[in-house]
Design a protein around this motif. Structure first.
Motif: not given
Length: 119
Positions: A10, A12, A57-59, A61, A63-64, A87, A90, A105
């Motif tokens: 990652c 980030t 984490s709702r980010r 992949m 999750y969708k 994944t 968070k 954040s």
């Protein structure tokens, strides 16, 4: 305890670790892709954060792709998804003594910096 849960792939997470580099010498790092989160670890994080949802984490992949946005997930669901698939955690998560800092954040990173420079 000083521990960081992160993902080495990652960008980030790596950026944040690099940003805090001089302050992390006493930390244990756990790459959650190579070393899965254990039930005990998720329980410790839950005790500090107050909920599994705050660690989720709702980010991700998946999750969708799993259509989880349309489901009404319980705390147990959040916990189980995190334990099943790295994944869904968070990240990064910093545990500093009895405090937990979840996510990437700017506000969270500043809070981590503040905690590390004041101790």
């Amino acid at each position: 305890m000083k521990k960081i849960y992160y993902l080495s792939t990652c960008s980030t997470c790596i950026r944040i670790l690099n940003e805090l580099d001089g302050l992390l010498s006493e930390f244990e790092l756990q790459d959650i892709k190579n070393e899965k989160i254990t039930p005990n670890q998720i329980e410790e994080m839950h005790a500090l954060s107050g909920s599994y949802e705050s660690l989720f984490s709702r980010r991700a992949m998946k999750y969708k792709s799993l259509g989880l946005g349309a489901k009404n997930l319980s705390e147990d669901d959040y916990k189980n998804y995190i334990l099943e698939e790295y994944t869904f955690l968070k990240r990064p998560i910093f545990v500093i003594g009895d405090k937990i800092f979840v996510g990437n954040s700017a506000k969270t990173v500043e809070a981590i910096k503040s905690e590390l420079t004041n101790n």
